[in-house]
Design a protein around this motif. Structure first.
Motif, PDB file in Angstrom:
ATOM      1  N   ASP A 165       5.321 -12.638 -15.075  1.00 12.05           N
ATOM      2  CA  ASP A 165       5.700 -11.377 -15.718  1.00 12.05           C
ATOM      3  C   ASP A 165       7.127 -10.975 -15.351  1.00 12.05           C
ATOM      4  O   ASP A 165       7.929 -10.605 -16.223  1.00 12.05           O
ATOM      5  CB  ASP A 165       4.724 -10.277 -15.307  1.00 12.05           C
ATOM      6  CG  ASP A 165       3.366 -10.447 -15.966  1.00 12.05           C
ATOM      7  OD1 ASP A 165       3.308 -11.103 -17.016  1.00 12.05           O
ATOM      8  OD2 ASP A 165       2.377  -9.925 -15.420  1.00 12.05           O
ATOM      9  N   ILE A 166       7.445 -11.039 -14.068  1.00 12.09           N
ATOM     10  CA  ILE A 166       8.808 -10.676 -13.642  1.00 12.09           C
ATOM     11  C   ILE A 166       9.832 -11.630 -14.237  1.00 12.09           C
ATOM     12  O   ILE A 166      10.919 -11.218 -14.673  1.00 12.09           O
ATOM     13  CB  ILE A 166       8.885 -10.659 -12.105  1.00 12.09           C
ATOM     14  CG1 ILE A 166       7.921  -9.624 -11.535  1.00 12.09           C
ATOM     15  CG2 ILE A 166      10.299 -10.365 -11.637  1.00 12.09           C
ATOM     16  CD1 ILE A 166       7.851  -9.622 -10.026  1.00 12.09           C
ATOM     17  N   MET A 167       9.489 -12.921 -14.303  1.00  9.98           N
ATOM     18  CA  MET A 167      10.432 -13.896 -14.853  1.00  9.98           C
ATOM     19  C   MET A 167      10.654 -13.654 -16.345  1.00  9.98           C
ATOM     20  O   MET A 167      11.798 -13.754 -16.842  1.00  9.98           O
ATOM     21  CB  MET A 167       9.892 -15.303 -14.618  1.00  9.98           C
ATOM     22  CG  MET A 167      10.921 -16.408 -14.853  1.00  9.98           C
ATOM     23  SD  MET A 167      10.242 -18.046 -14.505  1.00  9.98           S
ATOM     24  CE  MET A 167       9.844 -17.868 -12.770  1.00  9.98           C
ATOM     25  N   ALA A 168       9.580 -13.298 -17.068  1.00  6.80           N
ATOM     26  CA  ALA A 168       9.747 -13.019 -18.498  1.00  6.80           C
ATOM     27  C   ALA A 168      10.615 -11.781 -18.722  1.00  6.80           C
ATOM     28  O   ALA A 168      11.464 -11.756 -19.631  1.00  6.80           O
ATOM     29  CB  ALA A 168       8.375 -12.831 -19.151  1.00  6.80           C
ATOM     30  N   VAL A 169      10.447 -10.753 -17.887  1.00 12.55           N
ATOM     31  CA  VAL A 169      11.288  -9.554 -17.994  1.00 12.55           C
ATOM     32  C   VAL A 169      12.746  -9.896 -17.724  1.00 12.55           C
ATOM     33  O   VAL A 169      13.665  -9.433 -18.427  1.00 12.55           O
ATOM     34  CB  VAL A 169      10.775  -8.464 -17.031  1.00 12.55           C
ATOM     35  CG1 VAL A 169      11.756  -7.305 -16.961  1.00 12.55           C
ATOM     36  CG2 VAL A 169       9.401  -7.969 -17.465  1.00 12.55           C
ATOM     37  N   ALA A 180      16.610 -16.136 -13.073  1.00  7.71           N
ATOM     38  CA  ALA A 180      15.309 -15.464 -13.035  1.00  7.71           C
ATOM     39  C   ALA A 180      14.477 -15.937 -11.845  1.00  7.71           C
ATOM     40  O   ALA A 180      13.785 -15.141 -11.195  1.00  7.71           O
ATOM     41  CB  ALA A 180      14.568 -15.720 -14.346  1.00  7.71           C
ATOM     42  N   LEU A 181      14.557 -17.226 -11.532  1.00  2.00           N
ATOM     43  CA  LEU A 181      13.845 -17.742 -10.362  1.00  2.00           C
ATOM     44  C   LEU A 181      14.363 -17.107  -9.077  1.00  2.00           C
ATOM     45  O   LEU A 181      13.584 -16.745  -8.186  1.00  2.00           O
ATOM     46  CB  LEU A 181      13.981 -19.263 -10.298  1.00  2.00           C
ATOM     47  CG  LEU A 181      13.167 -20.068 -11.317  1.00  2.00           C
ATOM     48  CD1 LEU A 181      13.553 -21.540 -11.260  1.00  2.00           C
ATOM     49  CD2 LEU A 181      11.683 -19.904 -11.061  1.00  2.00           C
ATOM     50  N   ALA A 182      15.696 -16.977  -8.977  1.00  4.22           N
ATOM     51  CA  ALA A 182      16.270 -16.345  -7.789  1.00  4.22           C
ATOM     52  C   ALA A 182      15.850 -14.879  -7.691  1.00  4.22           C
ATOM     53  O   ALA A 182      15.540 -14.382  -6.594  1.00  4.22           O
ATOM     54  CB  ALA A 182      17.794 -16.463  -7.830  1.00  4.22           C
ATOM     55  N   ARG A 183      15.818 -14.196  -8.820  1.00  3.30           N
ATOM     56  CA  ARG A 183      15.398 -12.789  -8.819  1.00  3.30           C
ATOM     57  C   ARG A 183      13.932 -12.651  -8.413  1.00  3.30           C
ATOM     58  O   ARG A 183      13.569 -11.760  -7.636  1.00  3.30           O
ATOM     59  CB  ARG A 183      15.610 -12.216 -10.225  1.00  3.30           C
ATOM     60  CG  ARG A 183      15.244 -10.756 -10.363  1.00  3.30           C
ATOM     61  CD  ARG A 183      16.269  -9.869  -9.692  1.00  3.30           C
ATOM     62  NE  ARG A 183      15.949  -8.465  -9.878  1.00  3.30           N
ATOM     63  CZ  ARG A 183      16.706  -7.472  -9.429  1.00  3.30           C
ATOM     64  NH1 ARG A 183      17.818  -7.741  -8.754  1.00  3.30           N
ATOM     65  NH2 ARG A 183      16.364  -6.216  -9.639  1.00  3.30           N
TER      66      ARG A 183
END
Length: 287
Positions: A165-169, A180-183
């Motif tokens: 979910d966080i990666m899609a956002v 996105a992976l780092a975030r």
């Protein structure tokens, strides 16, 4: 003298049994070697005189040696994979595991023998208990690795839907997939520290030149988890055909939640069956 006789027997009989066992073991090894030599000579004699050359014998020995080396290397690689799946990534983990397994197999017998000779236990009991503890020490590390692997798989399986979910956002917000992976690794460092560490490893591998799909596939190999293999396939397909990774990850996150819900329902259905056994064994006899 009559009282001392049983103690002498307790000391003499185990040593006699051990000595006879060593003699039988030596005889078995020697006879096995003779049988192997006889069988080899029979095979060579059946081939005919043209096969008795030194080059043919050298080639057969070389092939046999290569086969033995390949078997050892395959066993070693399999053990390395099991250690990685249990969370031991250092190169020295294989040697430490082998040494610890040897110590767990040898120390109980030595401790039992020393305890028997010191008079803390009868020598026979000390050797028997030491042998049993040695067998347990030989098998316990393998079960321990399986337990660690299962525990890691459970933690990653629970953390993946939140991470997706966080990666899609992040992807919908304009970040790239490595960004996105780092975030995600920073955001989930407290809630899911294991997944955050694994995403950092994936990020380092991407910086070293690997594609995101390949890095995630190696992560799936480290965990031997079907969900991670599916994630790697989703990312590889999205990279290959150029589709939106964010949409694919949203669908994948919904699929993971559906699987988690189905797994919870399965465990709830099994609970009623599992409660039947303690009810019959403990509650019903009390009533």
């Amino acid at each position: 003298k009559g009282c001392a006789m049983p103690e002498d027997l307790l000391i003499t009989v185990p040593w006699f049994v051990v000595g006879m066992g060593l003699v039988l073991l030596g005889y078995t090894v020697i006879s096995g070697r003779r049988d192997a030599v006889t069988q080899r000579l029979g095979e060579l004699s059946n081939r005919g005189p043209r096969h008795f050359g030194s080059a043919e014998l050298t080639q057969d020995r070389w092939v046999e040696w290569v086969n033995r080396r390949l078997k050892r290397e395959s066993a070693k690689e399999g053990l390395k994979e099991r250690l990685k799946q249990a969370g031991f990534y250092r190169p020295s983990a294989l040697h430490l595991f082998t040494v610890s397994r040897i110590l767990l197999a040898a120390l109980p017998i030595l401790i039992g023998y020393v305890a028997g000779r010191a008079g803390l236990l009868p020598l026979t009991q000390g050797l028997v208990f030491g042998t049993l503890a040695s067998l347990i020490g030989t098998l316990a590390p393998s079960f321990w690795l399986d337990y660690l692997k299962t525990s890691r798989q459970t933690k990653i399986r629970r953390a993946l839907p939140d991470a997706m979910d966080i990666m899609a956002v992040c992807l919908n917000g304009g970040l790239s997939l490595p960004g996105a992976l780092a975030r995600v690794s920073r955001e989930l460092a407290t809630a899911h520290p294991m997944l955050a560490v694994e995403f950092r490893i994936v990020e380092r591998q991407i910086q070293m030149g690997r594609t995101t799909g390949e890095a995630v596939r190696e992560m799936a190999q480290r965990f031997d988890l079907e969900e991670l293999r599916s994630l790697a396939s989703v990312i590889l397909q999205a990279e290959k055909i150029g589709s939106s990774v964010a949409t694919a990850l949203e669908v994948f996150a919904d699929t993971l939640r559906l699987r988690r819900h189905q797994r919870a329902e399965e465990m709830a259905q099994k609970a009623s069956i599992k409660l039947l056994f303690p009810t019959l064994l403990f509650v019903f006899p009390g009533i």
